[in-house]
Scaffold this active site. Structure first.
Site, PDB file in Angstrom:
ATOM      1  N   LYS A   1       0.811  -1.227   0.000  1.00 17.57           N
ATOM      2  CA  LYS A   1       0.000   0.000   0.000  1.00 17.57           C
ATOM      3  C   LYS A   1       0.846   1.281   0.000  1.00 17.57           C
ATOM      4  CE  LYS A   1      -4.326  -1.587   2.066  1.00 17.57           C
ATOM      5  NZ  LYS A   1      -5.257  -1.439   3.191  1.00 17.57           N
TER       6      LYS A   1
ATOM      7  N   ASP B   1     -10.120   3.146   2.116  1.00 19.35           N
ATOM      8  CA  ASP B   1     -10.318   2.468   3.409  1.00 19.35           C
ATOM      9  C   ASP B   1     -11.017   3.381   4.427  1.00 19.35           C
ATOM     10  OD1 ASP B   1      -9.290  -0.036   2.811  1.00 19.35           O
ATOM     11  OD2 ASP B   1      -7.248   0.487   3.414  1.00 19.35           O
TER      12      ASP B   1
HETATM   13  P1  NAP Z   1       0.011  -2.837  10.371  1.00 20.03           P
HETATM   14  O1  NAP Z   1       0.342  -1.580   9.642  1.00 20.03           O
HETATM   15  O2  NAP Z   1       0.925  -4.002  10.303  1.00 20.03           O
HETATM   16  O3  NAP Z   1      -0.210  -2.447  11.932  1.00 20.03           O
HETATM   17  C1  NAP Z   1      -0.536  -3.432  12.857  1.00 20.03           C
HETATM   18  C2  NAP Z   1      -0.832  -2.779  14.207  1.00 20.03           C
HETATM   19  O4  NAP Z   1      -1.302  -3.810  15.092  1.00 20.03           O
HETATM   20  C3  NAP Z   1       0.375  -2.158  14.878  1.00 20.03           C
HETATM   21  O5  NAP Z   1      -0.049  -1.022  15.602  1.00 20.03           O
HETATM   22  C4  NAP Z   1       0.842  -3.266  15.826  1.00 20.03           C
HETATM   23  O6  NAP Z   1       1.500  -2.798  16.982  1.00 20.03           O
HETATM   24  C5  NAP Z   1      -0.474  -3.857  16.249  1.00 20.03           C
HETATM   25  N1  NAP Z   1      -0.352  -5.263  16.666  1.00 20.03           N
HETATM   26  C6  NAP Z   1       0.039  -6.309  15.899  1.00 20.03           C
HETATM   27  N2  NAP Z   1       0.003  -7.454  16.638  1.00 20.03           N
HETATM   28  C7  NAP Z   1      -0.424  -7.097  17.878  1.00 20.03           C
HETATM   29  C8  NAP Z   1      -0.658  -7.835  19.080  1.00 20.03           C
HETATM   30  N3  NAP Z   1      -0.465  -9.152  19.140  1.00 20.03           N
HETATM   31  N4  NAP Z   1      -1.090  -7.168  20.180  1.00 20.03           N
HETATM   32  C9  NAP Z   1      -1.286  -5.819  20.140  1.00 20.03           C
HETATM   33  N5  NAP Z   1      -1.072  -5.067  19.024  1.00 20.03           N
HETATM   34  C10 NAP Z   1      -0.647  -5.711  17.919  1.00 20.03           C
HETATM   35  O7  NAP Z   1      -1.417  -3.412   9.910  1.00 20.03           O
HETATM   36  P2  NAP Z   1      -2.644  -2.573   9.293  1.00 20.03           P
HETATM   37  O8  NAP Z   1      -2.528  -2.513   7.821  1.00 20.03           O
HETATM   38  O9  NAP Z   1      -2.771  -1.307  10.062  1.00 20.03           O
HETATM   39  O10 NAP Z   1      -3.896  -3.562   9.590  1.00 20.03           O
HETATM   40  C11 NAP Z   1      -4.380  -3.777  10.903  1.00 20.03           C
HETATM   41  C12 NAP Z   1      -5.590  -4.738  10.840  1.00 20.03           C
HETATM   42  O11 NAP Z   1      -6.672  -4.108  10.139  1.00 20.03           O
HETATM   43  C13 NAP Z   1      -5.286  -6.020  10.068  1.00 20.03           C
HETATM   44  O12 NAP Z   1      -5.833  -7.124  10.778  1.00 20.03           O
HETATM   45  C14 NAP Z   1      -5.993  -5.836   8.744  1.00 20.03           C
HETATM   46  O13 NAP Z   1      -6.419  -7.074   8.179  1.00 20.03           O
HETATM   47  C15 NAP Z   1      -7.187  -4.982   9.148  1.00 20.03           C
HETATM   48  N6  NAP Z   1      -7.743  -4.186   8.025  1.00 20.03           N
HETATM   49  C16 NAP Z   1      -9.048  -4.374   7.672  1.00 20.03           C
HETATM   50  C17 NAP Z   1      -9.608  -3.633   6.639  1.00 20.03           C
HETATM   51  C18 NAP Z   1     -11.068  -3.844   6.266  1.00 20.03           C
HETATM   52  O14 NAP Z   1     -11.462  -3.477   5.144  1.00 20.03           O
HETATM   53  N7  NAP Z   1     -11.904  -4.368   7.147  1.00 20.03           N
HETATM   54  C19 NAP Z   1      -8.830  -2.685   5.941  1.00 20.03           C
HETATM   55  C20 NAP Z   1      -7.484  -2.499   6.332  1.00 20.03           C
HETATM   56  C21 NAP Z   1      -6.955  -3.266   7.372  1.00 20.03           C
HETATM   57  P3  NAP Z   1       3.093  -2.489  17.010  1.00 20.03           P
HETATM   58  O15 NAP Z   1       3.256  -1.114  16.453  1.00 20.03           O
HETATM   59  O16 NAP Z   1       3.439  -2.596  18.455  1.00 20.03           O
HETATM   60  O17 NAP Z   1       3.745  -3.551  16.143  1.00 20.03           O
END
Ligand code: NAP
Length: 301
Positions: A78, A114
């Site tokens: 992205k 998004d």
């Molecule tokens: P990302 O950039 O990798 O960020 C992940 C975030 O989650 C970081 O803040 C990370 O914390 C935290 N995290 C990961 N594992 C964790 C754990 N075990 N305990 C506590 N915090 C944790 O991912 P992203 O793109 O933002 O996506 C986040 C989620 O949203 C994903 O599951 C994705 O599938 C979902 N999503 C859904 C949609 C939809 O259309 N519904 C759209 C976009 C994303 P740290 O900074 O400490 O690593």
């Protein structure tokens, strides 16, 4: 047979739409968008391509050469794909991430649907207008940034980013605060103090993939999450598989309302469809295809 369920007839005029990611086999977008094309009578097919980061540039160049209809882009591309387009919508620039590629005349544009998709889900499916409200966002990654900016654009008066790595939440809060000066933006870690301060928030959003895994970080995460939720809270999970995530199940146990992540997935896809084709998306056919692809059917928000 429903038009959305009819088989695709591919001919010499069929256009191609794609999603690029790595991995990508889990994606629900092909089911959702192929149902949309069929329901809308659009002669196009939508395929998922697993593209490692080193091949992203070649993949986008190939799509340009083939005159594709449009594309979605997902993790881990992205951010990188923003350097491969001719123009960026302001939401994509602010979010520093692109999830949709489309043609504007002969230029390739990048959009980020998004955040706007989340707002449509919030307003349309949960009846909550964020104007004047404070939201707690768990996470500080790309999704947290996109959703936070969208809430600020939607008039939210306050945002609190709580993250496992507090420094990352602080950096995100500074960036969002610069882009949304009318919104009070704070940051914190997943600490008991944070939980106490934000108790009873009107809106709590999970923008992390966290699940109950048992490590110390997980235990702290769930303790904080539980304390934030109450009967007046709307709890939204961005995770959409399973439909009833541990986060949403906890929200319901605490008497809070729950908004499942597939609604955001639906509306970000509907907004992408509109960019590609310049007409409203058949959301009824899209949600039916999404729900059919998800295990166990849907729960109403
Ligand atoms: P990302 O950039 O990798 O960020 C992940 C975030 O989650 C970081 O803040 C990370 O914390 C935290 N995290 C990961 N594992 C964790 C754990 N075990 N305990 C506590 N915090 C944790 O991912 P992203 O793109 O933002 O996506 C986040 C989620 O949203 C994903 O599951 C994705 O599938 C979902 N999503 C859904 C949609 C939809 O259309 N519904 C759209 C976009 C994303 P740290 O900074 O400490 O690593």
């Amino acid at each position: 047979m429903d038009r959305a369920e009819a088989p695709v007839a591919i001919d010499g005029e069929t256009r191609l739409a794609v999603v690029l990611g790595h991995p990508i086999a889990h994606s629900l977008s092909p089911a959702m968008h192929n149902a949309a094309f069929r329901a809308a009578g659009v002669n196009a097919v939508y395929c998922a391509f697993d593209v490692p980061p080193a091949r992203l540039g070649a993949a986008v160049a190939g799509l340009r050469a083939l005159g594709f209809l449009g594309a979605n882009v997902t993790a881990p591309h992205k951010e990188a794909v923003a350097d491969l387009v001719d123009g960026l919508e302001s939401e994509a620039r602010d979010a520093a991430a692109v999830n949709t590629l489309y043609w504007r005349e002969s230029a390739l544009w990048g959009a980020n649907t998004d955040g706007a998709g989340f707002l449509l889900a919030l307003r349309g499916r949960a009846g909550l207008d964020p104007a004047g409200k404070t939201a707690v966002v768990l996470g500080a990654g790309g999704a947290a940034r996109g959703v936070g900016l969208a809430l600020a654009r939607g008039g939210a008066s306050g945002l609190v980013f709580l993250n496992r790595t507090p420094d990352r939440a602080t950096r995100l809060a500074e960036a969002v605060g610069r882009l949304a000066p009318g919104c009070r933006v704070e940051a914190g870690g997943l600490s008991p103090e944070a939980a106490g301060r934000d108790r009873g928030a009107e809106l709590v959003i999970n923008a992390t993939p966290a699940g109950p895994g048992g490590g110390p970080d997980e235990a702290r995460f769930w303790k904080v999450v539980e304390s934030l939720m109450g009967p007046g809270t709307l709890v939204a999970d961005l995770v959409y598989r399973p439909v009833e995530t541990p986060f949403l199940a906890l929200a319901r146990r605490r008497g809070a309302r729950a908004l499942p992540g597939y609604w955001m997935l639906l509306y970000q896809g509907a907004l992408a469809f509109e960019r590609w084709l310049g007409r409203p998306a058949p959301v009824g056919a899209m949600i039916a295809a999404l729900v059919a692809s998800l295990e166990g059917g849907a729960h109403p928000p």
